[in-house]
Design a protein around this motif. Structure first.
Motif, PDB file in Angstrom:
ATOM      1  N   PRO A   1       0.787  -1.137   0.082  1.00  0.00           N
ATOM      2  CA  PRO A   1      -0.044  -0.192  -0.124  1.00  0.00           C
ATOM      3  C   PRO A   1       0.914   1.335  -0.114  1.00  0.00           C
TER       4      PRO A   1
ATOM      5  N   LEU B   1       0.802   4.751   1.385  1.00  0.00           N
ATOM      6  CA  LEU B   1       0.096   5.719   2.442  1.00  0.00           C
ATOM      7  C   LEU B   1      -0.230   6.916   1.922  1.00  0.00           C
TER       8      LEU B   1
ATOM      9  N   VAL C   1       5.178  -5.497   6.958  1.00  0.00           N
ATOM     10  CA  VAL C   1       4.021  -5.621   5.983  1.00  0.00           C
ATOM     11  C   VAL C   1       3.826  -6.702   5.112  1.00  0.00           C
TER      12      VAL C   1
ATOM     13  N   TRP D   1       1.255  -9.593   4.765  1.00  0.00           N
ATOM     14  CA  TRP D   1       0.375  -9.740   3.576  1.00  0.00           C
ATOM     15  C   TRP D   1       0.485 -11.248   2.984  1.00  0.00           C
TER      16      TRP D   1
ATOM     17  N   ARG E   1      -1.647 -13.218   5.297  1.00  0.00           N
ATOM     18  CA  ARG E   1      -3.065 -13.002   5.083  1.00  0.00           C
ATOM     19  C   ARG E   1      -3.577 -13.859   3.686  1.00  0.00           C
TER      20      ARG E   1
ATOM     21  N   HIS F   1       3.419   2.135  10.660  1.00  0.00           N
ATOM     22  CA  HIS F   1       2.237   0.797  10.821  1.00  0.00           C
ATOM     23  C   HIS F   1       1.038   1.457  11.526  1.00  0.00           C
TER      24      HIS F   1
ATOM     25  N   ARG G   1      -1.002   3.314  10.867  1.00  0.00           N
ATOM     26  CA  ARG G   1      -2.146   3.393   9.794  1.00  0.00           C
ATOM     27  C   ARG G   1      -2.570   2.085   9.231  1.00  0.00           C
ATOM     28  N   LEU G   2      -1.971   1.001   9.569  1.00  0.00           N
ATOM     29  CA  LEU G   2      -2.256  -0.462   9.199  1.00  0.00           C
ATOM     30  C   LEU G   2      -2.822  -1.310   9.970  1.00  0.00           C
TER      31      LEU G   2
ATOM     32  N   GLU H   1      -6.101  -2.801   9.043  1.00  0.00           N
ATOM     33  CA  GLU H   1      -6.479  -3.468   7.882  1.00  0.00           C
ATOM     34  C   GLU H   1      -7.189  -4.811   8.108  1.00  0.00           C
ATOM     35  N   PRO H   2      -8.091  -4.998   7.073  1.00  0.00           N
ATOM     36  CA  PRO H   2      -8.919  -6.177   7.238  1.00  0.00           C
ATOM     37  C   PRO H   2      -8.082  -7.437   6.867  1.00  0.00           C
TER      38      PRO H   2
ATOM     39  N   LEU I   1      -6.178  -9.207   8.501  1.00  0.00           N
ATOM     40  CA  LEU I   1      -4.829  -9.557   8.860  1.00  0.00           C
ATOM     41  C   LEU I   1      -4.806 -10.968   9.849  1.00  0.00           C
TER      42      LEU I   1
ATOM     43  N   ARG J   1      -0.828  -8.735  13.174  1.00  0.00           N
ATOM     44  CA  ARG J   1      -1.088  -7.604  13.744  1.00  0.00           C
ATOM     45  C   ARG J   1      -0.339  -7.141  15.078  1.00  0.00           C
TER      46      ARG J   1
END
Length: 536
Positions: free
Chosen positions: A295, A297, A313, A317, A320, A359, A361-362, A365-366, A368, A373
């Motif tokens: 992503p 930002l 990150v 990902w 995920r 991080h 801001r993350l 995130e859906p 995860l 997290r």
């Protein structure tokens, strides 16, 4: 780990059962029970520290309540590290499957070495040796190919780089590519390779310019990945190359003493949801495609723009997307160079601070994984802990918060020392001779003394880093920005130490003995820096 001057034998066989084609129930139950143990012990130790602090308060005021809240935050942080080390010591010493001598990889591996203005000479020398060693390990070019991916833009550096790699390129031992436009920094560099060549390879190993991995360890990690079909990334433990300065030697000693045991504990509770440190790791190309498009930002740096700490990150990902991310904490055959001066360490740490605070801001995130997290949260708190400690020291030294008794200090010291004590026990139990045990004990005492002196210095600089990020100052990636913030020779630390000492004397605080282990190293910072930087 990251944000610390020390960072990380193989894992227990119970964990290695993940090598089978079917995902067994036993490892999942093992990791789940380990996580429950981690959570319970961390909570109990944190509760003990907070309770002791509350019991020792001589007067309940609004500032005392604020201090108690700050103590709770940092108690959770230091307790998690202590329990991780304790879990490392508790792991059963069971035999593990070793690399078969006759094993041949089924897929093709690309070994990617990323450069951006670093001295190419040592990298070229290393790749010369690695190319030959790979052949001896039955990894011919059809099995493992070396790529140098350059983002160097300075004309003189480009000329040096092309000259250093010229022979390797001519002999076809290395594929060299330099991008005309440095889009997306290192992640963009790797994403560009993935788009051009990813379809030709099954696995990719990422190395930085200062990374070193032996051909034997490369072959072992390929074998480990091929025997774990559900694993997308394996992060190797990382030792440090011998230091050239007192500070560099101290970091290496810390790594050798602490990393193995701490890494075992980290691997035990993180399980299939481990982390990635950006290099010295192997991953499936198919798995990394899930993380190749990171992503961007919104807004301006330091909280917006490209991700600086992209590795955490990328691991989140990949997890995920359904792939396992695992840590193999064995340090053999895996190393990197480290900053040789405190100023270089602070410069790198400032960039890591900005990257970890991004991080924030993350976190929402859906989809995860909860442990992924948690890794993001841990990275954030590894830097927020410093200003919290600094504020607590200020409250106590000013007399705004008054404590009676040494119980809180004893418990905090215990939590901070537990990783070192566990590492000492691990080292002594593995030593086969009395002479070796004496060497380990002597190194341990020296490391304990130096790290105790350095901890207050690093606390002040990290607190300043957090403050500068919150003020909107961007230090970017490998740039000359933030020069005005860099004041060499320990003068910032000495000024803070003298301020605390003066405040304590002026307010007539009884906390002088409590604060001496913090204040004295700060006051002596210019001398400490000069001594440790010698030889760099």
């Amino acid at each position: 780990m990251r944000g610390s001057i020390w960072r990380p034998s193989p894992l227990p066989a119970t964990y290695k059962t993940l090598q089978t084609a079917e995902v067994c129930v036993e490892p999942r139950l093992w990791v789940f029970s380990t996580r429950v143990t981690f959570a319970v012990l961390t909570g109990l130790l944190s509760l003990a520290i907070v309770t002791a602090f509350a019991y020792s308060l001589t007067q309940w005021t609004l500032l005392a309540v604020v201090a108690l809240s700050l103590v709770l935050i940092n108690a959770l942080w230091i307790s998690g590290g202590a329990v991780t080390a304790l879990l490392g010591l508790m792991q059963p010493k069971l035999p593990t499957k070793s690399l078969p001598d006759c094993s041949m990889p089924k897929g093709r591996t690309a070994i990617l070495v990323t450069l951006c203005g670093e001295d190419p000479g040592p990298v070229a020398d290393y790749l010369h040796k690695l190319a030959g060693d790979l052949v001896q390990q039955n990894l011919a070019q059809e099995n493992a190919r070396l790529f140098v991916l350059s983002d160097t833009s300075d004309a003189d550096s480009i000329e040096k780089e092309e000259g250093a790699f010229g022979e390797l390129i001519a002999s076809d031992h290395v594929s060299y590519r330099r991008r005309a436009r440095n889009v997306g920094r290192k992640p963009g560099n790797i994403a560009d390779w993935l788009q051009r060549h990813g379809a030709d390879y099954d696995y990719m190993m990422v190395l930085d310019a200062d990374s070193r991995m032996s051909a034997r360890r490369v072959r072992q990690m390929i074998w480990q990945l091929e025997t774990r079909p559900h694993t997308g990334l394996i992060q190797a433990g990382i030792a440090l190359i011998p230091g050239r300065s007192g500070f560099g030697r101290h970091q290496r000693t810390s790594s050798r003493l602490l990393s193995r045991n701490f890494g075992r504990g980290f691997a035990a509770w993180s399980g299939r949801s481990g982390n990635y440190w950006g290099h010295n790791a192997i991953m499936r190309v198919a798995a990394f495609r899930a993380a190749a498009k990171l992503p961007h930002l919104s807004g301006r740096a330091p909280f917006g723009g490209d991700l600086l700490s992209h590795d955490f990150v990328e691991a989140a990902w990949i997890r995920r997307a359904g792939w396992a991310v695992e840590l193999e904490p064995d340090l053999v055959g895996s190393a990197e160079d480290a900053p040789q001066t405190l100023e270089a360490f602070h410069r790198r740490d400032r960039r890591w601070c900005q990257g970890n605070l991004q991080h924030l801001r993350l976190l929402a995130e859906p989809s995860l994984h909860p442990v992924s997290r948690f890794h993001l949260i841990s990275g954030i708190f590894s830097y927020l802990a410093a200003p919290v400690w600094l504020l607590l020291v200020g409250l106590i030294s000013s007399g705004a918060v008054s404590l009676a008794g040494a119980l809180p200090l004893i418990l905090v010291a215990t939590a901070l020392l537990l990783p070192k004590i566990c590492a000492l026990i691990d080292g002594l139990t593995r030593s086969k001779t009395a002479k070796r045990r004496v060497v380990i004990a002597r190194a341990w005492l020296a490391e304990l003394g130096l790290s105790s002196l350095l901890a207050p210095l690093i606390m002040v600089r990290q607190a300043a880093s957090v403050g500068s990020v919150l003020l909107g100052i961007d230090c970017g990636w490998k740039t000359g920005r933030c020069r005005a913030w860099r004041v060499p020779s320990g003068s910032i630390e000495a000024a803070v130490g003298l301020g605390f000492a003066a405040l304590t004397i002026l307010m007539g605080s009884v906390a002088a003995l409590w604060l001496a282990p913090v204040v004295l190293p700060l006051v002596c910072a210019p001398l400490i820096v000069r001594v440790l930087d010698a030889g760099a």
